[in-house]
Design a protein around this motif. Structure first.
Motif, PDB file in Angstrom:
ATOM      1  N   ALA A   1      49.685   1.139  52.081  1.00 14.10           N
ATOM      2  CA  ALA A   1      50.000  -0.196  51.253  1.00 14.10           C
ATOM      3  C   ALA A   1      50.921  -1.194  52.102  1.00 14.10           C
ATOM      4  O   ALA A   1      50.742  -2.247  52.292  1.00 14.10           O
ATOM      5  CB  ALA A   1      50.658   0.279  50.218  1.00 14.10           C
ATOM      6  N   TYR A   2      51.739  -0.437  53.019  1.00 20.49           N
ATOM      7  CA  TYR A   2      52.502  -1.346  53.925  1.00 20.49           C
ATOM      8  C   TYR A   2      51.689  -1.861  54.922  1.00 20.49           C
ATOM      9  O   TYR A   2      51.743  -3.089  55.150  1.00 20.49           O
ATOM     10  CB  TYR A   2      53.325  -0.145  54.619  1.00 20.49           C
ATOM     11  CG  TYR A   2      54.534  -0.775  55.489  1.00 20.49           C
ATOM     12  CD1 TYR A   2      55.620  -1.405  55.126  1.00 20.49           C
ATOM     13  CD2 TYR A   2      54.338  -0.984  56.844  1.00 20.49           C
ATOM     14  CE1 TYR A   2      56.546  -2.022  55.923  1.00 20.49           C
ATOM     15  CE2 TYR A   2      55.283  -1.427  57.678  1.00 20.49           C
ATOM     16  CZ  TYR A   2      56.219  -2.031  57.185  1.00 20.49           C
ATOM     17  OH  TYR A   2      57.570  -2.727  57.825  1.00 20.49           O
TER      18      TYR A   2
ATOM     19  N   PRO B   1      51.691   5.132  50.428  1.00 19.42           N
ATOM     20  CA  PRO B   1      52.686   3.925  50.869  1.00 19.42           C
ATOM     21  C   PRO B   1      52.445   3.496  52.330  1.00 19.42           C
ATOM     22  O   PRO B   1      52.554   2.132  52.382  1.00 19.42           O
ATOM     23  CB  PRO B   1      53.873   4.869  50.735  1.00 19.42           C
ATOM     24  CG  PRO B   1      53.473   6.051  49.936  1.00 19.42           C
ATOM     25  CD  PRO B   1      52.032   6.161  50.264  1.00 19.42           C
TER      26      PRO B   1
ATOM     27  N   THR C   1      56.665  -3.121  49.744  1.00 20.03           N
ATOM     28  CA  THR C   1      55.951  -2.201  50.529  1.00 20.03           C
ATOM     29  C   THR C   1      56.984  -1.296  51.443  1.00 20.03           C
ATOM     30  O   THR C   1      57.182  -0.017  51.348  1.00 20.03           O
ATOM     31  CB  THR C   1      54.870  -2.682  51.176  1.00 20.03           C
ATOM     32  OG1 THR C   1      55.165  -3.687  52.043  1.00 20.03           O
ATOM     33  CG2 THR C   1      53.685  -2.752  50.162  1.00 20.03           C
ATOM     34  N   THR C   2      58.187  -1.975  51.847  1.00 19.40           N
ATOM     35  CA  THR C   2      59.192  -1.433  52.709  1.00 19.40           C
ATOM     36  C   THR C   2      59.916  -0.208  51.907  1.00 19.40           C
ATOM     37  O   THR C   2      60.263   0.681  52.400  1.00 19.40           O
ATOM     38  CB  THR C   2      59.946  -2.284  53.235  1.00 19.40           C
ATOM     39  OG1 THR C   2      59.435  -3.324  54.068  1.00 19.40           O
ATOM     40  CG2 THR C   2      61.150  -1.812  54.322  1.00 19.40           C
TER      41      THR C   2
ATOM     42  N   VAL D   1      49.494  -4.869  53.280  1.00 18.67           N
ATOM     43  CA  VAL D   1      50.498  -6.230  53.271  1.00 18.67           C
ATOM     44  C   VAL D   1      50.591  -6.962  54.510  1.00 18.67           C
ATOM     45  O   VAL D   1      50.702  -8.115  54.767  1.00 18.67           O
ATOM     46  CB  VAL D   1      51.869  -5.908  52.588  1.00 18.67           C
ATOM     47  CG1 VAL D   1      52.669  -7.206  52.645  1.00 18.67           C
ATOM     48  CG2 VAL D   1      51.531  -5.634  51.003  1.00 18.67           C
TER      49      VAL D   1
ATOM     50  N   LEU E   1      50.998   3.354  41.306  1.00 18.42           N
ATOM     51  CA  LEU E   1      50.791   1.979  41.946  1.00 18.42           C
ATOM     52  C   LEU E   1      49.902   0.731  40.887  1.00 18.42           C
ATOM     53  O   LEU E   1      50.332  -0.270  40.862  1.00 18.42           O
ATOM     54  CB  LEU E   1      49.849   1.874  43.241  1.00 18.42           C
ATOM     55  CG  LEU E   1      49.990   0.727  44.122  1.00 18.42           C
ATOM     56  CD1 LEU E   1      51.471   0.710  44.261  1.00 18.42           C
ATOM     57  CD2 LEU E   1      48.920   0.829  45.380  1.00 18.42           C
TER      58      LEU E   1
ATOM     59  N   ALA F   1      59.524  -0.054  43.662  1.00 21.61           N
ATOM     60  CA  ALA F   1      58.786   0.994  44.071  1.00 21.61           C
ATOM     61  C   ALA F   1      58.509   2.034  43.307  1.00 21.61           C
ATOM     62  O   ALA F   1      59.554   2.409  42.884  1.00 21.61           O
ATOM     63  CB  ALA F   1      59.194   0.954  45.546  1.00 21.61           C
TER      64      ALA F   1
ATOM     65  N   TRP G   1      58.993   1.068  49.253  1.00 17.69           N
ATOM     66  CA  TRP G   1      58.127   2.234  48.748  1.00 17.69           C
ATOM     67  C   TRP G   1      57.883   3.147  50.089  1.00 17.69           C
ATOM     68  O   TRP G   1      58.189   4.559  49.846  1.00 17.69           O
ATOM     69  CB  TRP G   1      56.710   1.747  48.507  1.00 17.69           C
ATOM     70  CG  TRP G   1      56.006   2.952  47.408  1.00 17.69           C
ATOM     71  CD1 TRP G   1      56.549   3.442  46.655  1.00 17.69           C
ATOM     72  CD2 TRP G   1      54.509   2.850  47.297  1.00 17.69           C
ATOM     73  NE1 TRP G   1      55.523   4.284  46.050  1.00 17.69           N
ATOM     74  CE2 TRP G   1      54.298   3.982  46.380  1.00 17.69           C
ATOM     75  CE3 TRP G   1      53.379   2.616  47.761  1.00 17.69           C
ATOM     76  CZ2 TRP G   1      53.176   4.187  45.964  1.00 17.69           C
ATOM     77  CZ3 TRP G   1      52.302   2.600  47.536  1.00 17.69           C
ATOM     78  CH2 TRP G   1      51.964   3.896  46.422  1.00 17.69           C
ATOM     79  N   LEU G   2      57.655   2.657  51.179  1.00 26.04           N
ATOM     80  CA  LEU G   2      57.579   3.618  52.453  1.00 26.04           C
ATOM     81  C   LEU G   2      58.831   4.262  52.762  1.00 26.04           C
ATOM     82  O   LEU G   2      58.905   5.357  53.310  1.00 26.04           O
ATOM     83  CB  LEU G   2      57.216   2.572  53.591  1.00 26.04           C
ATOM     84  CG  LEU G   2      57.115   3.172  54.882  1.00 26.04           C
ATOM     85  CD1 LEU G   2      55.848   4.132  54.835  1.00 26.04           C
ATOM     86  CD2 LEU G   2      56.753   2.403  55.991  1.00 26.04           C
TER      87      LEU G   2
END
Lengths: 194, 194, 194, 194
Positions: free
Chosen positions: D109-110, D106, D91-92, D113, A36, A27, D94-95
């Motif tokens: 994106a989460y 982020p 994504t997790t 997905v 990204l 990430a 990144w979040l």
């Protein structure tokens, strides 16, 4: 011996191979769209490898479905296949790094591991056929020889092409993947009758 | 209790052990052949450990195939074996680092974990035999005692040899692996009749 | 619904939990005995957590062995247990860092997660009993209440003790582990008759 | 083909996805409560994703329970679902990074997905229904259409909301999770009768 545990172990290894590749997609620390986009090459090489491992899982599934018994030699032929498949995350990660898809060596390494997987799968098929008698379903399977021929040709072409133009090489990989994703109606019908 | 879930859990752990070792093979940032060659020691130690874990999976497979029932003690003897096997990625990774194959300590540590795996496997066999009666297939299995004797000797030799010449030590490890990969015709025939 | 897939999924998650903890044991770059000794706290916390996850796998195995059917609530109670167990690698890794076993917070966090695992296991047992009728084997199981009482007491003691003397707290954890490793003759006999 | 190996492989992949997310929760080097609190965002995003993957495992479990046979197309529809689910750890992670839950990208994106996972699940259901005849249990399942409608609406709302107020977006995600955790009495009763 039955195939049960061989299938379970192979499923485990394939499930791990297909999933740990995502760990390479680190990430980004920033939150810009640019950050990204930098992940894009890793993402695309992940997608390609995911499809390849998916194809092997599918084919392995079909292969074991018609197999009734295994011996020590088959267990090792299967481990040999898993070994080469387990190197896919490594070459995927090398290929996915910034701008590496333009470099001959990472592309050739990626292709070499794919080629060895194909060879190992072929060896596994041979060992299975040798162990079973003539009534073995694998001998009765509708032959789709052209797939084997075309994909072998593409694999062998991809290696020298990597040193001329990496894009041509990558097109070969994508081509092989497309060939194998296409549904095989005759095989499907054959499986259904079993 | 049946062996089903013990096999499933062991398959899971062995599949993870055999696969996470590849995570140690970090993709080089450069693209030169030199950069790739630097990964060679990691690759070779990965290959050796892959074969070792493969051997254990094979033997575990055979062992559980003839086992009909398990109790709490057997579950723990099995977990004990999995514990030592789970240390193989650690010693493999230590051995695989640059030039470490020339150093006594990483080589000895690698050999020590392999020795403890062999001990744990022996304990598991004993516990299984104790729990079953005299008709237990493990007692009827064609004894291949020489393999046990030779590999035990090589394991014990390998430890002091690591402090004299690490190459001799590594030859011992390779030797044990070769002994166990060789097909066991008598065992195969026995399994087939079962 | 049958328990088959719940067992398979739990086995998978437990196999991964027990194995990824070893990834925290980073191979030292140096080759001195000192460098190896620095890994000792990580190794010991890995060993302790390995035993704990092993105990949960064992107990889960026994629990599901006597269960015939599951519903949605049970699936979630099981996921709840897996969630807390999945935090063990995190607290193990925090506890295993240099000198952290002398610090209150990592020790208390380790104990808290273990306590929550025990609570989640208890909840899962309750949900299972509620879903089955009075003939459910779990109700007929020889009650080993003292184990539950002693380990609950030790868990609850361990938390405040972490802020007084971390060693006492760790002794509590080791104590609980020893209690649960001890074979349960009555349970074994009961399982065998099933 | 039977569903056995498809279930085993999916269980493996889902077990790995749900567990490797915890690897993102790096143990802090310090031992202060502050250091632990810094892990909080990672922890909360882990918890949310754990629940989501748990929901998919639950639903996948129910779906395969009523399925009797699979073909190549279904294997690929299933791999397609697993692909999107395998991006959840990315994504997790990144979040979960410091303060990222306040950033549009982020969060979006989460959500994207999650939306693609829902789409892939829908596709898998369609492919399954097409392959089976009218007596297929999936057609007889008590329709819980409102869940599909509400969660689709929330997913689609969440994406633009991420660029207005990330909190609203996150509330959507939590809302969908709550809807799907709620027990489905009619489905349960239906499953029990099967």
């Amino acid at each position: 011996m039955k195939t049960g545990r061989l299938e379970a172990f192979s499923d485990g290894v394939l499930a791990i191979i297909i999933t740990i590749m995502v760990l390479e997609m680190k990430a980004p620390e920033e939150v810009s769209l640019n950050a990204l986009l930098k992940v894009a090459p890793v993402f695309i090489s992940y997608l390609l490898s995911f499809i390849y491992v998916g194809i092997y899982w599918n084919n392995h599934h079909h292969l074991m479905h018609v197999t009734q018994k295994v011996n020590g030699k088959i267990l090792w032929a299967n481990l040999h296949l898993l070994f080469w498949l387990s190197l896919i995350p490594f070459t995927t990660s090398w290929l996915g790094e910034h701008q590496h898809y333009k470099e001959s060596l990472p592309v050739a390494a990626y292709g070499f591991v794919l080629l060895m997987c194909a060879v190992a799968y072929f060896v596994l098929e041979r060992v299975l056929i040798n162990y079973h008698d003539d009534h073995f379903a694998l001998n009765k399977l509708p032959k789709l020889k052209w797939k084997d021929y075309v994909s072998t040709t593409l694999y062998i072409l991809a290696l020298p092409l990597a040193f001329i133009n990496t894009l041509l090489s990558i097109i070969c990989f994508v081509g092989v993947a497309i060939i194998w994703i296409m549904p095989e109606r005759r095989l499907e019908e054959f499986m259904e009758k079993e």
